[in-house]
Write a protein that holds these residues in place. Structure first.
Motif, PDB file in Angstrom:
ATOM      1  N   ASN B 218      86.504  40.941 -28.814  1.00  0.00           N
ATOM      2  CA  ASN B 218      87.713  40.815 -28.251  1.00  0.00           C
ATOM      3  C   ASN B 218      87.943  40.265 -27.079  1.00  0.00           C
ATOM      4  OD1 ASN B 218      89.251  42.147 -30.316  1.00  0.00           O
ATOM      5  ND2 ASN B 218      88.845  44.389 -29.688  1.00  0.00           N
ATOM      6  N   ARG B 336      96.453  47.112 -37.592  1.00  0.00           N
ATOM      7  CA  ARG B 336      96.242  45.729 -37.200  1.00  0.00           C
ATOM      8  C   ARG B 336      96.557  45.408 -35.667  1.00  0.00           C
ATOM      9  NH1 ARG B 336      92.652  42.298 -38.121  1.00  0.00           N
ATOM     10  NH2 ARG B 336      93.095  40.156 -37.604  1.00  0.00           N
ATOM     11  N   GLY B 337      97.661  46.146 -35.314  1.00  0.00           N
ATOM     12  CA  GLY B 337      98.191  46.249 -33.989  1.00  0.00           C
ATOM     13  C   GLY B 337      96.980  46.759 -32.895  1.00  0.00           C
ATOM     14  N   ALA B 339      93.626  46.915 -33.686  1.00  0.00           N
ATOM     15  CA  ALA B 339      92.629  45.847 -33.879  1.00  0.00           C
ATOM     16  C   ALA B 339      92.876  44.682 -32.932  1.00  0.00           C
ATOM     17  CB  ALA B 339      92.462  45.526 -35.337  1.00  0.00           C
ATOM     18  N   LEU B 340      94.034  44.055 -32.998  1.00  0.00           N
ATOM     19  CA  LEU B 340      94.329  42.970 -32.099  1.00  0.00           C
ATOM     20  C   LEU B 340      94.543  43.190 -30.842  1.00  0.00           C
ATOM     21  CD1 LEU B 340      96.515  40.742 -34.741  1.00  0.00           C
ATOM     22  CD2 LEU B 340      93.892  40.488 -33.969  1.00  0.00           C
ATOM     23  N   GLU B 342      97.140  44.537 -29.590  1.00  0.00           N
ATOM     24  CA  GLU B 342      98.598  44.303 -29.518  1.00  0.00           C
ATOM     25  C   GLU B 342      99.239  45.862 -28.985  1.00  0.00           C
ATOM     26  OE1 GLU B 342      99.847  40.885 -32.713  1.00  0.00           O
ATOM     27  OE2 GLU B 342     100.143  42.848 -33.408  1.00  0.00           O
ATOM     28  N   ILE B 343      98.884  46.894 -29.326  1.00  0.00           N
ATOM     29  CA  ILE B 343      99.290  48.015 -28.866  1.00  0.00           C
ATOM     30  C   ILE B 343      99.384  47.856 -27.285  1.00  0.00           C
ATOM     31  CG2 ILE B 343      97.207  49.556 -28.778  1.00  0.00           C
ATOM     32  CD1 ILE B 343      99.797  50.546 -30.884  1.00  0.00           C
ATOM     33  N   GLU B 344      98.579  47.097 -26.820  1.00  0.00           N
ATOM     34  CA  GLU B 344      98.836  47.043 -25.207  1.00  0.00           C
ATOM     35  C   GLU B 344      99.946  46.797 -24.508  1.00  0.00           C
ATOM     36  OE1 GLU B 344      96.125  47.749 -23.202  1.00  0.00           O
ATOM     37  OE2 GLU B 344      94.667  48.120 -24.767  1.00  0.00           O
TER      38      GLU B 344
END
Lengths: 446, 446
Positions: B218, B336-337, B339-340, B342-344
């Motif tokens: 990441n 997926r959010g 893992a990527l 994107e939840i940030e």
């Protein structure tokens, strides 16, 4: 970006202390500042943008935003500022920004770009979306093969624009066709008088500008490259795709596969507005509703049988659920195998036969257990036999379809993951109910 | 590797023409030769290995094999040859090979390694599996900050082992703590007398050797790095993770997420033997059978209601299928959010509320259509109302659970994708049947 830093910066913004905000931002990497945009109000977004713009860091920061956020931030900026940001970006990002602007503003911003930059972006926009040409950058150094190592080093010293991310030179013949690459380490270690032809790696892997970006990603990954040269029809180098962009492509393609299997639109993200997510998911849910009605109508055919033996209704979810689960397992293994190129280590037909066998055996094992439980629970050995038979049939067919759907889609040159999960469970539901209830109405006394 | 080349090489093997095989292999990249191993018989595998071994290309080729294939190829080679192959590999690959050997042969092969190599591999094996320390390589160059650019270039010239893949130097202070990195391009462009402290990028992103390799991936992806330095507790550099290994990690982690969601063992691949796949899938199918029986027992509670109104059995698959589909959509977006990262750009609570809202609205839209169809088809407005209510409840709960399961697993420091699909459809099936049949038995006349 942690919540505490974000709160601090918002407080400084509210306190009208732009210089202190600027100093705080100065210590953060562009990717971290980008995360900050998620928690800012529209007004704050513009304030932070102005501070970054003055520090000449706006372009790099916006380049780190997810596409949806980029679109909405660009909407709040005037054409003049967008053009200035775009003109500071490498060609691949510049093209992405212009694309994100939407049709109505594109021409206005393009007009305000310096002429050579405008032509560059317009040329790159002619490549199809998702092609190698669209994701490549035109910032690279290509030298003729007779150049010396000394000349090459001088050229690198003179090119500020390619900066720290330059790790290879590309070597071309006198017709400008790609002939080799020189890793920077070889250049450093070489005698200054040697020619690039002497020290280059010959016949490098390259990709056509019109090829799919996923193919570029697979080549970079397979051959462990840091950059792949992009060539035109005459094998002249027109750009390079760097590994950081390849990582983005790989993540995007993995997301796309997972999304297509689940029946989701690629742009539907965790942070998308609720209304957007509803709009994007609705068509898939309508499709699923249609397939659910198909399964329902299969059940409808056998309402008489169910009225006579209501235990059939009880075991319907077991037949459908187990078939769906086995099918999704196969579908996932085969779809992922295609995406990773692992199918090269096997073959399509072999995969289909294997999955049929796996389905058959697992169907037998769990079918027999389910049949025994049904017999003990409902006291009907016939129900047990019907269950075993239906589950074996359904799970074997699930193996066949789970492998055949992605392989078939690939043969049709469609995305192997396309709607796989929805189609597959539609099939295992309908086929499962048909065999289970059909067998029951034949074999069980009414 | 296309089928024609593979056939040619097999023909040459059968014709006992090892020199011609050697010449054919010489023109292929290690990654292409690796694909050849998939179609060779055990005997042919050993022959090709011997040819590669003599050409000193065996190590690099085997390093390109998928883990399962590597294990089976190593099984066919004696300890002596395995040790010679391992001793030619960079430390990360060497460690992987020794791990792939299995417990019984590990000591035998380790004993045959040159002493320093053995200690290195043993040290790396002490890092936990999937940690940054396990995937790092110890082939890097670290210099003290007072060294000059000229000294650094001399050092690079002297180190054949780091070869073409060297693109950064690492700079350490006098306590050997990581202080900066120097991209090779900066070194080439710098005045020979300048110190590394002058030209280095300060405070580079680094990762602890004990951190999860996914975290390393990441960071590399977020900050667009080509290599990330790995540090010990005292911030001394102990290795680097290069971007080609990061690509492997990213692909592996995406595969793992897709696999966990579908209920699959990570090593279950398209090319795994049938018996292995059956063994690996069986536990998940047993789990799914247990959850299917849970759903069946919910239906079993309402057999009286179904006997009275058999149309309920017909619409059961619609309620369960639509709930499952909506839940899988949410689960996929949120998993997926996470893992990527994107939840940030959002937050867990916001995501849960959003998904509940999406589930509620889509449930209303498709529920009303389904209700109308049921009314028209079966002539019972009450059945329609029961369907709408059950579908809205089930799809709203599917939104809640689809978001809560991965976020909850993350809070518990488990993999957010763990068994998500199986758990979720178990829930939507059981809850869907309970609301649908429960409401029906209350609202519909018996």
């Amino acid at each position: 970006m942690d919540r505490i830093k974000a709160d601090l910066i918002r407080k400084l913004l509210h306190a009208k202390a732009p210089q202190r905000v600027a100093r705080a931002l100065d210590r953060l990497a562009p990717a971290d500042i980008a995360e900050l945009f998620a928690v800012l109000s529209p007004g704050e977004t513009v304030e932070v943008f102005d501070i970054l713009f003055d520090a000449r860091r706006a372009a790099k920061t916006l380049a780190e935003l997810p596409y949806d956020y980029l679109t909405s931030v660009l909407e709040r900026l005037d054409d003049e500022r967008v053009a200035r940001v775009v003109s500071r970006l490498p060609s691949d990002d510049a093209t992405l920004f212009v694309q994100a602007l939407g049709d109505s503003r594109r021409e206005g911003v393009l007009e305000k770009l310096p002429e050579d930059h405008r032509h560059e972006v317009q040329r790159l926009l002619t490549y199809p979306e998702d092609s190698a040409g669209r994701v490549m950058t035109t910032q690279f150094i290509a030298l003729e093969s007779e150049s010396s190592a000394h000349d090459a080093i001088e050229r690198i010293r003179g090119r500020e624009d390619v900066a720290d991310s330059l790790f290879h030179l590309f070597v071309v013949d006198n017709a400008q066709r790609l002939a080799g690459t020189v890793p920077l380490r070889r250049l450093v270690a070489a005698q200054p008088t040697r020619t690039l032809a002497d020290i280059m790696l010959k016949d490098p892997v390259s990709i056509s500008a019109l090829a799919d970006q996923e193919e570029a990603a697979n080549l970079v990954s397979k051959y462990n490259l840091l950059a792949i040269p992009v060539v035109d029809d005459e094998h002249r180098i027109v750009g390079i795709i760097t590994v950081d962009d390849v990582i983005d492509v790989i993540r995007e393609e993995a997301t796309e596969d997972m999304y297509l299997m689940a029946g989701l639109d690629g742009q539907d993200r965790v942070f998308s507005p609720t209304s957007t997510s509803i709009r994007r998911r609705l068509p898939w849910n309508m499709l699923n509703m249609a397939t659910a009605f198909l399964a329902a109508s299969v059940v409808g055919l056998f309402e008489d049988a169910i009225t006579t033996a209501v235990a059939l209704a009880t075991f319907m979810p077991v037949v459908a659920g187990m078939g769906g689960n086995a099918g999704i397992q196969t579908l996932t293994v085969v779809t992922r195998g295609i995406a990773l190129g692992e199918i090269e280590f096997s073959s399509g037909m072999r995969a289909v036969f294997k999955e049929i066998t796996v389905g058959l055996f697992i169907g037998l094992l769990v079918g027999v257990i389910t049949g025994l439980v049904a017999w003990l629970w409902k006291g009907s050995p016939t129900l047990g036999v019907v269950l075993v038979t239906a589950m074996v049939c359904n799970m074997t067919m699930a193996g066949l379809m789970g492998a055949a759907i992605p392989l078939g889609l690939k043969l049709l040159r469609l995305d192997p993951a396309l709607g796989g999960g929805v189609l597959l469970t539609a099939f295992t539901d309908s086929f499962g109910f048909f065999t289970f209830l059909g067998l029951a109405s034949v074999m069980m006394p009414t």
